[in-house]
Motif scaffolding. Structure first.
Motif, PDB file in Angstrom:
ATOM      1  N   UNK B 119      -0.409   0.224 -16.076  1.00 19.06           N
ATOM      2  CA  UNK B 119      -1.132   1.541 -15.922  1.00 19.06           C
ATOM      3  C   UNK B 119      -2.266   1.669 -14.757  1.00 19.06           C
ATOM      4  N   UNK B 121      -2.232  -0.466 -12.605  1.00 19.29           N
ATOM      5  CA  UNK B 121      -1.822  -0.973 -11.249  1.00 19.29           C
ATOM      6  C   UNK B 121      -2.326  -1.952 -10.524  1.00 19.29           C
ATOM      7  N   UNK B 124      -0.349  -4.653  -8.711  1.00 19.57           N
ATOM      8  CA  UNK B 124      -0.110  -4.247  -6.946  1.00 19.57           C
ATOM      9  C   UNK B 124      -1.198  -4.207  -6.183  1.00 19.57           C
ATOM     10  N   UNK B 125      -2.365  -4.320  -6.743  1.00 18.86           N
ATOM     11  CA  UNK B 125      -3.625  -4.573  -5.823  1.00 18.86           C
ATOM     12  C   UNK B 125      -3.616  -6.191  -5.437  1.00 18.86           C
ATOM     13  N   UNK B 162     -10.022   2.147  -1.051  1.00 17.47           N
ATOM     14  CA  UNK B 162      -8.799   2.487  -1.503  1.00 17.47           C
ATOM     15  C   UNK B 162      -8.352   2.197  -2.995  1.00 17.47           C
ATOM     16  N   UNK B 163      -9.446   1.476  -3.372  1.00 17.12           N
ATOM     17  CA  UNK B 163      -9.154   1.227  -5.122  1.00 17.12           C
ATOM     18  C   UNK B 163      -9.621   2.150  -6.119  1.00 17.12           C
ATOM     19  N   UNK B 167      -9.712  -0.789 -10.870  1.00 20.27           N
ATOM     20  CA  UNK B 167      -9.298  -1.680  -9.945  1.00 20.27           C
ATOM     21  C   UNK B 167     -10.374  -2.557  -9.576  1.00 20.27           C
TER      22      UNK B 167
END
Lengths: 485, 485
Positions: B119, B121, B124-125, B162-163, B167
Motif C-alpha cells: 500500500x 509502495x 517500488x521506490x 517525488x516520495x 516513503x
C-alpha cells in the motif's frame, strides 16, 4: 490538373506529433537564430495536432478528460519531458501525477476474490521467467527468436517441476500482461525483446498529456503548422532541394525533410492511398529495416459509471485470460469468448486520488483493439464477465458511457507504436538514424523522428520528444559546419 | 629443529572447503585417469572439512540441524550444484528445498504491526533507488564510488520530492537489508557494486549443505585429505617443483598448488600467525589486488523456543533500524542500542514447511557479528526488543537455546566472504584467474579457487564449486598439452 502552390523553406517537418513539434520548436527557438519563422513549416495530415497524444475532453458524461493515447511518464528517473515540465511549472507533481504502481490486483475466472499473489509467490516466478528469457537469448547472441508462449514452454519443460501447483496454474497467464505493453497478443510478441528495463517508476499523467503539445505549439510562430496536409510524395532527385508534395496540392521545396510520420505509414506501399511515394525509391536497406519492425495496436476502452462499485484501494486490475486461449492473434469478426485476452484496467477511482472518478480505463491489444475500436458498442458485452470479478459476484451496473480510442480506425495512425514480433530486429531502429548505416549519406537531407526511431524511450512520449531534439540538433550542427567552411 | 616429512605429489590443494574438494574431486575422477590417487593431496588446517559450509547437528535442543554458513542455493536457474544434486538424487526438490521468497514482512520501531509495504509502495521506490544507483555509476564509467548511505543522499536530493511522507520515512532504512547480503554495515558497502543481479530465485537448502561436502569427500580416495595441516609457506623459487610447508612440519614438493584458502587468509601479512609466507614474495599487482577487495562478516544467531509464538505465514522478517543510527561500522565493545542494525530473520516455522521448527535464524552483519559471535550470551538482550515486534506487543518468551556461528572467532575463516567497500575493485577478482593479467604466467603453477575468485556466483557455494572445477580443468588441459608436445 490540380493547381500547385510552391513554397520554399529550409526545413519541412512532416507530422505534428510530439516528435515533429519538438523538432520544429527546437529549430525555431535555437539561440543562434539561424532560422527565421518562415524557414520552418510543419505539415499535418489531420485537422488536429498531437498525433498519438490525444486528450479527449468532450466524450465524457462526467466532464472528465481522458488520454486516449499516451498516458504515462515512463522511465521517470530520466524522463526529460517530465523533468522539463516540472522545472517550467507546467506540471505540478502533487496534483498532476500519480505513481499507479501498487502491485496489480489479479483475478482469475475460477476464483472468487483477487489472487493472493504474494502468498502464492507468483511474481517471483514471473520474474524468474523473465530472467530465463534473458539468459536464453543473451548468453548466446545468435539464439533464434520465438514467441512469448513458445519460450515459456521451454521454461516449463526445464523448471516446471520446481513450481507449485498454483504457480503452474497462473504464472504463464500472468505473463500475458505484456500484451498491454506491446499492444499485440502474446503469440505475436518477440520473446527476445519482450523483457523491458525501466529507468525508474511509471508516473501516470493525470493532468492529460495535451499540455505538452500545447506548450510546444505555443512556441511556434503562427502559421508554422499547416493542417489537413497529407504527404503524398518526396522527391530527392534534385541535389539543391527536396520536393515534398501533399494530396491537397501543396508543393514545397525544402533543404531538409524531418519525417515525423508513424512507422505504420512508412511501412505502406507507395501506391497505398496513405503511403508515401519516393523518388528515387527508398534504398533496399531501408525497406528491409522497415520490414524488420512491426507496429502494434494498443487501444483503450473507457467505461464510465454512475458510481464506483469496484475496490478503490487498488491502482490497477488484471483479470487473467483462461489457460488455453488458443490462437489469439487471429483477426476478430465478433467479440471473442470471455477470458480470451487478459483484461487490464487502470482504476480512475484511485489514480485520480484527489478527485476519484467513476471510470475504468482498460487497455486493449490487437486484434481486440481493432475489433472494439470499430465496434465500441460491443465492448461492454465482452468485458462485463471479467469486470464482474471486481464486484465479488454481485451484479454490476451497466456503464453510462463507453469511449474507445481511435487508433486502428484512423488511417493516419493505423495502430499505436512499434512492437517487435518474433524475428524482428530491434537494431532496425538504428536505420532511422541518419548515419552511414541509416537512410544513407546520399540522402542525409531526410531525417527520421518519432518513437520508432528512439533507442532510448522507444514507443514513449519522451523517446519521441528526444528524437525531435536529436534531429533538430543534427540540422543545426550541419548548418554551423557549412557556415564555417 | 622440527622433523620434516617430505612428500612428492602432482597437485597440492590447500583447503578442504567446497572449492578445494571440488577441484580435487574433478582431478581424481577425470575420465582420462591422468592422476593416480596418490598424486593429489588436500591439506586442511582444521580438524573438520567443509570450510564455510557447516551444518551443525549437535547444538540444537530440539534435535534440529542448522547451516551456520551457506544456506541458500542462489541463482537457482543456473546453479550447477543444485542441478547436479537434483540429477544425482542427493537433493529431493520437494522435501529438501524451499523458496523462502514471499515478500519480506517488514516492521518498524514506531509501528505496531507489519508495514503495508504494498500500500505504501515502498518496494517500488527501493527498486527505483537501485536503478538510480545503476544509472549513476554505469552511465559514466569513471564515476567515483561512495557508500550506500551516501548515494541515497544523492537520490533523495534529486527525487525526494517525488516520495510520499511515508516513503521518505522508511525507504532508506529498508535498503539496509543489503547489510545482510554483504555481512557489513551499509556505511561500508560500495554503492557501485551493491546492486545484485540474480539468475533466478533463491532456494533455501533445508536439507543442510553438508551433503555436498560429504558427496565430494566420498569421491576422494582415503587419505587424500590431511587435516590439521595449516599452511605456513609456499616457495616457488625452484622451477621443477613448488614447495609447500605446514606449521606441523609437513613439507610437500608439488607440481601445482591449488589455493583454496579464504580471501581473509590471503590478505594477512606473511608474518601473521595464520598468514602465508611466499618466496619470492607475491607480485605487487597481486598484493594490490588483495588490497582492493574486502572480506565481510555475515554471521548467524539462532534462537530456539519452546513453541512458535510468531507469525507462521511469513518466510522472512525484517525489523528496520532507526532512521539515524549514526556510524554503525564502528567496532562494538558492548551491545548497541536497540534498532541500531536491521534485524533479518528466516522463519523456520515456515521454511521447514513440512515440519515447522520453533526457531528463528537471524543473519548478522559486521561489526555486530564480531561482537555476538564472541558474546553469544548477549544476543537475546540485543534482539528481544526488535523480535518482540513480531508478537504484536504481547510478551515474548525467552529462547531455550541460542546458537551463534563461529566465523569471526575462527582464525581460519576470519569472517564470511568477499564484500566490496567503497573504492574496491570488483575487477580485482580477475587477478585470481591464472591468466596473463592474474598471478602471472611465471607462477602459473599457483592456482586460486574459492568464492572470491568466482566471476559468476561470487560469495556463493556454486561460485566456489565452479572455481574448483575451473582450475581442475586448467590443470588437466595443461597436462594434455604437455603430453602432446
Amino acid at each position: 490538373m490540380t493547381q500547385m502552390t510552391v513554397v520554399d523553406v529550409e526545413v519541412c517537418v512532416v507530422g505534428a506529433g510530439v516528435s515533429g513539434l519538438k523538432c520544429a520548436h527546437a529549430l525555431v527557438n535555437d539561440k543562434s537564430n539561424k532560422f527565421s519563422p518562415s524557414d520552418i513549416v510543419v505539415l499535418e495530415a489531420q485537422q488536429r495536432i498531437g498525433g498519438r497524444i490525444l486528450t479527449d475532453t468532450s466524450s465524457s458524461k462526467h466532464g472528465y478528460s481522458y488520454d486516449l493515447g499516451a498516458a504515462w511518464f515512463h522511465d521517470s528517473l530520466t524522463n526529460v519531458v517530465l523533468q522539463e515540465s516540472i522545472d517550467d511549472g507546467s506540471f505540478n507533481f502533487d496534483t498532476d501525477g500519480y505513481y499507479d504502481d501498487k502491485d496489480i490486483a489479479v483475478y482469475a475466472e475460477e476464483d472468487d476474490g483477487p489472487l493472493d499473489m504474494d502468498g502464492l509467490k507468483i511474481n517471483r516466478v514471473v520474474e524468474e521467467m523473465e530472467k530465463f528469457i534473458e539468459i536464453h537469448f543473451f548468453e548466446n547472441l545468435g539464439t533464434e527468436d520465438m514467441s512469448l508462449p513458445q519460450i515459456l514452454v521451454k521454461y516449463m519443460e526445464k523448471y516446471g517441476s520446481r513450481l507449485t501447483t498454483q504457480q503452474k496454474k497462473y504464472c504463464e497467464r500472468v505473463t500475458r500482461y505484456y500484451e498491454l505493453w506491446d499492444g499485440i497478443s502474446w503469440d505475436q510478441i518477440s520473446a527476445k525483446f519482450c523483457v523491458m528495463d525501466h529507468n525508474g517508476r511509471n508516473l501516470y499523467n493525470i493532468k492529460g498529456y495535451d499540455f505538452v503539445i500545447q506548450k510546444l505549439a505555443a512556441g511556434l510562430p503562427e502559421g508554422t503548422v499547416r493542417k489537413n496536409q497529407q504527404i503524398k510524395s518526396i522527391d530527392t532527385s534534385n541535389a539543391s532541394y527536396v520536393e515534398v508534395e501533399t494530396t491537397s496540392g501543396l508543393k514545397l521545396k525544402t533543404r531538409y525533410v524531418v519525417l515525423s510520420v508513424p512507422l505504420s505509414i512508412l511501412k505502406l506501399e507507395p501506391s497505398h492511398p496513405y503511403g508515401i511515394s519516393w523518388n528515387p525509391p527508398l534504398p533496399k536497406k531501408m525497406s528491409k529495416a522497415l520490414d524488420s519492425l512491426h507496429f502494434g495496436a494498443l487501444g483503450k476502452v473507457i467505461f464510465e459509471f454512475d458510481t464506483v462499485w469496484w475496490p478503490t484501494d487498488q491502482d490497477r486490475f488484471l483479470i487473467l485470460p483462461k489457460a488455453n486461449a488458443g490462437n489469439v492473434k487471429k483477426e476478430l469478426d465478433d467479440i471473442p469468448p470471455p477470458y480470451t485476452y487478459p483484461t487490464f484496467a487502470v482504476n480512475y477511482a484511485a489514480v485520480h486520488h484527489k478527485n476519484p472518478r467513476a471510470s475504468l480505463v482498460l487497455l486493449t491489444q490487437a486484434p481486440l483493439t481493432n475489433y472494439l475500436e470499430a465496434n465500441p458498442e460491443k465492448a461492454w458485452t465482452y468485458y462485463k464477465p471479467m469486470l464482474s470479478k471486481l464486484a465479488k459476484g454481485s451484479n454490476v451496473p451497466d456503464p453510462i458511457n463507453t469511449i474507445t480510442s481511435p487508433w486502428t480506425q484512423n488511417p493516419y495512425a493505423r495502430g499505436s507504436y512499434v512492437a517487435l514480433h518474433p524475428g524482428d530486429e530491434a537494431e532496425g531502429i538504428n536505420h532511422f538514424l541518419g548515419t552511414d548505416n541509416g537512410y544513407g549519406p546520399g540522402d542525409e537531407r531526410i531525417r527520421f523522428v518519432g518513437e520508432h526511431t528512439a533507442l532510448e524511450g522507444a514507443g514513449c512520449v519522451h523517446g519521441a520528444y528526444m528524437s525531435g531534439q536529436r534531429e533538430a540538433q543534427w540540422i543545426l550542427d550541419e548548418w554551423k559546419q557549412k557556415a564555417s567552411l
